[in-house]
Design a protein around this motif. Structure first.
Motif, PDB file in Angstrom:
ATOM      1  N   THR A  38      -2.675  -2.282   5.125  1.00  0.00           N
ATOM      2  CA  THR A  38      -2.323  -1.260   6.145  1.00  0.00           C
ATOM      3  C   THR A  38      -2.577  -0.066   5.336  1.00  0.00           C
ATOM      4  OG1 THR A  38      -0.055  -1.182   5.329  1.00  0.00           O
ATOM      5  CG2 THR A  38      -0.483  -2.599   7.149  1.00  0.00           C
ATOM      6  N   PRO A  39      -2.876   1.019   6.101  1.00  0.00           N
ATOM      7  CA  PRO A  39      -2.960   2.417   5.278  1.00  0.00           C
ATOM      8  C   PRO A  39      -1.701   2.617   4.190  1.00  0.00           C
ATOM      9  CG  PRO A  39      -3.715   2.571   7.594  1.00  0.00           C
ATOM     10  CD  PRO A  39      -3.226   1.424   7.422  1.00  0.00           C
ATOM     11  N   ILE A  40      -0.605   2.756   4.752  1.00  0.00           N
ATOM     12  CA  ILE A  40       0.641   2.964   3.929  1.00  0.00           C
ATOM     13  C   ILE A  40       0.580   1.992   2.691  1.00  0.00           C
ATOM     14  CG2 ILE A  40       2.398   1.558   5.144  1.00  0.00           C
ATOM     15  CD1 ILE A  40       2.841   5.198   3.589  1.00  0.00           C
ATOM     16  N   LYS A  41       0.239   0.623   2.760  1.00  0.00           N
ATOM     17  CA  LYS A  41       0.426  -0.236   1.729  1.00  0.00           C
ATOM     18  C   LYS A  41      -0.875   0.021   0.765  1.00  0.00           C
ATOM     19  CE  LYS A  41       0.819  -4.545   2.948  1.00  0.00           C
ATOM     20  NZ  LYS A  41       0.402  -6.205   3.246  1.00  0.00           N
ATOM     21  N   THR A  42      -2.059   0.568   1.303  1.00  0.00           N
ATOM     22  CA  THR A  42      -3.096   0.842   0.246  1.00  0.00           C
ATOM     23  C   THR A  42      -2.719   2.122  -0.443  1.00  0.00           C
ATOM     24  OG1 THR A  42      -4.747  -0.093   1.799  1.00  0.00           O
ATOM     25  CG2 THR A  42      -5.405   1.725   0.271  1.00  0.00           C
ATOM     26  N   LEU A  43      -2.036   3.115   0.316  1.00  0.00           N
ATOM     27  CA  LEU A  43      -1.594   4.222  -0.588  1.00  0.00           C
ATOM     28  C   LEU A  43      -0.604   3.925  -1.500  1.00  0.00           C
ATOM     29  CD1 LEU A  43      -1.139   6.897   2.462  1.00  0.00           C
ATOM     30  CD2 LEU A  43      -3.076   7.047   0.815  1.00  0.00           C
ATOM     31  N   PHE A  44       0.241   2.943  -1.379  1.00  0.00           N
ATOM     32  CA  PHE A  44       1.299   2.712  -2.162  1.00  0.00           C
ATOM     33  C   PHE A  44       0.624   1.895  -3.396  1.00  0.00           C
ATOM     34  CE2 PHE A  44       4.028  -0.782  -3.830  1.00  0.00           C
ATOM     35  CZ  PHE A  44       4.947   0.005  -4.368  1.00  0.00           C
ATOM     36  N   ILE A  45      -0.121   0.922  -3.200  1.00  0.00           N
ATOM     37  CA  ILE A  45      -0.644   0.230  -4.220  1.00  0.00           C
ATOM     38  C   ILE A  45      -1.594   1.141  -5.229  1.00  0.00           C
ATOM     39  CG2 ILE A  45      -0.266  -2.020  -3.398  1.00  0.00           C
ATOM     40  CD1 ILE A  45      -3.149  -2.178  -2.485  1.00  0.00           C
ATOM     41  N   GLU A  46      -2.308   2.126  -4.392  1.00  0.00           N
ATOM     42  CA  GLU A  46      -3.060   2.994  -5.252  1.00  0.00           C
ATOM     43  C   GLU A  46      -2.216   3.940  -6.286  1.00  0.00           C
ATOM     44  OE1 GLU A  46      -7.023   3.597  -2.369  1.00  0.00           O
ATOM     45  OE2 GLU A  46      -5.351   5.003  -2.249  1.00  0.00           O
ATOM     46  N   LYS A  47      -1.029   4.483  -5.628  1.00  0.00           N
ATOM     47  CA  LYS A  47      -0.149   5.192  -6.452  1.00  0.00           C
ATOM     48  C   LYS A  47       0.316   4.256  -7.725  1.00  0.00           C
ATOM     49  CE  LYS A  47       2.435   8.509  -7.528  1.00  0.00           C
ATOM     50  NZ  LYS A  47       1.932   9.941  -7.825  1.00  0.00           N
TER      51      LYS A  47
ATOM     52  N   ALA B 104      -0.950   1.651  -9.061  1.00  0.00           N
ATOM     53  CA  ALA B 104      -2.081   1.264 -10.069  1.00  0.00           C
ATOM     54  C   ALA B 104      -2.159   2.442 -11.068  1.00  0.00           C
ATOM     55  CB  ALA B 104      -3.432   0.701  -9.203  1.00  0.00           C
ATOM     56  N   SER B 105      -2.162   3.642 -10.380  1.00  0.00           N
ATOM     57  CA  SER B 105      -2.164   5.071 -11.207  1.00  0.00           C
ATOM     58  C   SER B 105      -1.502   5.378 -12.239  1.00  0.00           C
ATOM     59  CB  SER B 105      -2.445   5.981 -10.054  1.00  0.00           C
ATOM     60  OG  SER B 105      -1.340   6.548  -9.910  1.00  0.00           O
ATOM     61  N   VAL B 106      -0.248   4.479 -12.136  1.00  0.00           N
ATOM     62  CA  VAL B 106       0.694   4.713 -13.231  1.00  0.00           C
ATOM     63  C   VAL B 106       0.811   3.376 -14.178  1.00  0.00           C
ATOM     64  CG1 VAL B 106       2.031   6.574 -11.785  1.00  0.00           C
ATOM     65  CG2 VAL B 106       2.841   3.952 -11.591  1.00  0.00           C
ATOM     66  N   LEU B 107       0.288   2.259 -13.915  1.00  0.00           N
ATOM     67  CA  LEU B 107       0.295   1.278 -14.524  1.00  0.00           C
ATOM     68  C   LEU B 107      -0.263   1.632 -16.019  1.00  0.00           C
ATOM     69  CD1 LEU B 107      -0.286  -1.472 -11.937  1.00  0.00           C
ATOM     70  CD2 LEU B 107       1.909  -1.049 -13.181  1.00  0.00           C
ATOM     71  N   PRO B 108       0.297   1.002 -17.083  1.00  0.00           N
ATOM     72  CA  PRO B 108      -0.469   1.188 -18.507  1.00  0.00           C
ATOM     73  C   PRO B 108      -1.596   0.470 -18.619  1.00  0.00           C
ATOM     74  CG  PRO B 108       1.528  -0.340 -18.468  1.00  0.00           C
ATOM     75  CD  PRO B 108       1.337   0.113 -17.248  1.00  0.00           C
ATOM     76  N   GLY B 109      -2.659   1.169 -19.430  1.00  0.00           N
ATOM     77  CA  GLY B 109      -4.078   0.450 -19.788  1.00  0.00           C
ATOM     78  C   GLY B 109      -4.744  -0.117 -18.804  1.00  0.00           C
ATOM     79  N   SER B 110      -5.232  -0.939 -18.901  1.00  0.00           N
ATOM     80  CA  SER B 110      -6.311  -1.620 -17.949  1.00  0.00           C
ATOM     81  C   SER B 110      -5.352  -2.506 -16.893  1.00  0.00           C
ATOM     82  CB  SER B 110      -7.307  -2.398 -18.460  1.00  0.00           C
ATOM     83  OG  SER B 110      -6.653  -3.584 -19.001  1.00  0.00           O
ATOM     84  N   LEU B 111      -4.065  -2.308 -16.829  1.00  0.00           N
ATOM     85  CA  LEU B 111      -3.441  -3.192 -15.614  1.00  0.00           C
ATOM     86  C   LEU B 111      -3.601  -2.259 -14.243  1.00  0.00           C
ATOM     87  CD1 LEU B 111      -0.064  -3.861 -17.219  1.00  0.00           C
ATOM     88  CD2 LEU B 111      -1.999  -5.452 -17.011  1.00  0.00           C
ATOM     89  N   SER B 112      -4.223  -2.998 -13.427  1.00  0.00           N
ATOM     90  CA  SER B 112      -4.277  -2.356 -12.215  1.00  0.00           C
ATOM     91  C   SER B 112      -4.341  -3.272 -10.925  1.00  0.00           C
ATOM     92  CB  SER B 112      -5.530  -1.767 -12.032  1.00  0.00           C
ATOM     93  OG  SER B 112      -6.799  -2.433 -12.150  1.00  0.00           O
ATOM     94  N   GLY B 113      -4.131  -4.627 -11.389  1.00  0.00           N
ATOM     95  CA  GLY B 113      -3.756  -5.442 -10.226  1.00  0.00           C
ATOM     96  C   GLY B 113      -2.564  -5.634  -9.659  1.00  0.00           C
TER      97      GLY B 113
END
Length: 150
Positions: free
Chosen positions: A98-107, A109-118
């Motif tokens: 969903t658009p809101i879910k995508t915005l949430f997971i992008e945000k 992922a942007s604050v996770l440390p190192g190469s963590l993005s999943g």
């Protein structure tokens, strides 16, 4: 803002008659209450900011709000409005995008440390632990034993 001259406001010695009534009805089916509920079996009806009110009209300072998922306080106007906005459009569509879910997971992922993005989203701790166990089994192929500590 908390008005210290108005809260706590105890009108009836807790647990009051309404709390007793509702708690005994719930206790027929609800098992495994925490020790704090066993010691203080009041039934809460509403909350606002950092206060919480029971069914007998007693208002308390809620010192436990941060323990749960309530760090903004009870019924924060911005949280309530955004919740209304999105549940008015779509309640749940499981793992679909969903658009809101995508915005949430992008945000996120942007604050996770190192190469963590999943990111994986779960409704409860049990689901998250089960997913972690599946991940361990995948990484440790052929290994099926695990142990834990109490």
């Amino acid at each position: 803002m908390l008005e210290v001259k108005k809260v706590p406001n105890i009108k009836i010695i807790p647990p009051g008659p309404e709390s007793k009534k509702w708690h005994s009805r719930a206790a027929v089916h609800m098992k495994g209450y925490s020790s704090q509920v066993k010691q203080f079996p009041v039934v809460f009806e509403s909350g606002k900011g950092n206060t919480i009110t029971d069914v007998d009209g007693n208002t308390y300072i809620d010192f436990s709000a941060g323990i749960y998922c309530n760090s903004t306080g009870h019924c924060h106007p911005k949280v309530v409005e955004k919740t209304r906005q999105y549940v008015g459009k779509l309640m749940n569509c499981h793992d679909f995008t969903t658009p809101i879910k995508t915005l949430f997971i992008e945000k996120l992922a942007s604050v996770l440390p190192g190469s963590l993005s999943g990111v994986q989203l779960f409704c409860a701790g049990t689901e998250a632990v089960e997913a972690a166990l599946r991940a361990v089994r995948t990484v440790k192929e052929g290994k099926y034993e695990m142990f834990s500590f109490w």
